[in-house]
Design a protein around this motif. Sequence first.
Motif, short mmCIF file in Angstrom:
data_model
loop_
_atom_site.label_atom_id
_atom_site.label_comp_id
_atom_site.label_asym_id
_atom_site.label_seq_id
_atom_site.Cartn_x
_atom_site.Cartn_y
_atom_site.Cartn_z
N ARG A 139 -124.53 24.66 79.03
CA ARG A 139 -123.35 25.52 78.92
C ARG A 139 -122.64 25.82 80.24
N GLU A 155 -124.01 35.02 80.62
CA GLU A 155 -123.45 34.80 79.29
C GLU A 155 -122.16 34.00 79.45
N SER A 156 -122.18 32.80 78.88
CA SER A 156 -121.01 31.93 79.05
C SER A 156 -119.74 32.61 78.54
N GLN A 175 -132.01 31.75 81.36
CA GLN A 175 -131.13 30.66 80.92
C GLN A 175 -130.04 30.42 81.97
N VAL A 176 -129.21 29.45 81.68
CA VAL A 176 -127.97 29.22 82.43
C VAL A 176 -126.85 29.13 81.40
N PRO A 177 -125.62 29.38 81.80
CA PRO A 177 -125.13 29.51 83.16
C PRO A 177 -125.04 30.97 83.60
N TYR A 187 -129.10 24.70 86.04
CA TYR A 187 -130.39 24.17 86.45
C TYR A 187 -130.17 22.99 87.38
N1 LIG Z 1 -125.84 32.93 75.03
C1 LIG Z 1 -126.10 32.17 76.23
C2 LIG Z 1 -126.92 30.95 75.85
C3 LIG Z 1 -127.30 30.20 77.10
C4 LIG Z 1 -128.17 29.00 76.77
O1 LIG Z 1 -128.57 28.77 75.61
N2 LIG Z 1 -128.45 28.24 77.82
C5 LIG Z 1 -129.31 27.08 77.68
C6 LIG Z 1 -128.66 25.90 78.35
S1 LIG Z 1 -127.21 25.43 77.49
C7 LIG Z 1 -130.60 27.37 78.39
O2 LIG Z 1 -130.61 27.92 79.46
N3 LIG Z 1 -131.70 26.98 77.74
C8 LIG Z 1 -133.02 27.13 78.27
C9 LIG Z 1 -133.75 28.25 77.63
O3 LIG Z 1 -133.24 28.91 76.73
O4 LIG Z 1 -134.88 28.47 78.06
C10 LIG Z 1 -124.78 31.77 76.89
O5 LIG Z 1 -123.84 31.44 76.15
O6 LIG Z 1 -124.69 31.76 78.12
#
Ligand SMILES: N[C@@H](CCC(=O)N[C@@H](CS)C(=O)NCC(=O)O)C(=O)O
Length: 221
Positions: free
Chosen positions: A22, A73-74, A60-62, A10
């Motif tokens: 992440r 997916e990280s 989401q990110v990343p 973001y």
């Molecule tokens: N399983 C995903 C989880 C990704 C995740 O939780 N990202 C968070 C940032 S650390 C995010 O984008 N949160 C905002 C949302 O879920 O809307 C991964 O490991 O990439």
Amino acid sequence: MPGPFTVWTYDWVPQGPRGHVRDIRLRWALEEAGLPYAVRSVRFEDRTGPDHLAIQPFAQVPALQDGEITLFESGACLLHLADLSEALMPRDPQARAETLQWVIAGLNSVEMVSVPWWFIGLSKPPENPLEGWLNARLDRLSAVLATRDHLAADRFTVADLLMADILRVPKLRVLLGPYPALEAYTARMLDRPAFRKARQDQLDHFAAADAARAEAARAEG
Ligand SMILES: N[C@@H](CCC(=O)N[C@@H](CS)C(=O)NCC(=O)O)C(=O)O
């Protein structure tokens, strides 16, 4: 020839998650591997827009771009990088299998419990119903790390990077008190120069967004 690499994150997040978003896993891995990379941002407010959903369908990110390849997916991104760099995963078949196993264990046996535990804790219930489950996981992980310095292959791997990032979540780290082996392991991993650089770069990235937003607000009057 792999690359060029781009880490997607973001442009801005609130103060709370800074240093923990992440994308830090990807930054950390790329730093460990010595692979140069760029960071690109999606505006936080545009995360459910079609352009970002085409990259990360859960908004989401990343996400990671490696030349023509894009993935989210990280964990998947870390394994992709580990395939490219022996600094992240040894090539010996047994050592590689151990690394893969502990990456999945981090995601599917520890974070699978720790994230819902953390989420339930946000509403401050008198007792967190997932605390026993989480402690059972920490008990077992602690028993493993009481006998060795790394999870896999007798050396640092991407599995340690991931597990340390899971364990360092502040609310969870407090729980490590009764687990000196886990606390020492986490502290050791976080002392790595690659982690410290990745974390500082992430903090700087979001601080720059604050400055840019303040400037835009001033310009709008
Ligand atoms: N399983 C995903 C989880 C990704 C995740 O939780 N990202 C968070 C940032 S650390 C995010 O984008 N949160 C905002 C949302 O879920 O809307 C991964 O490991 O990439």
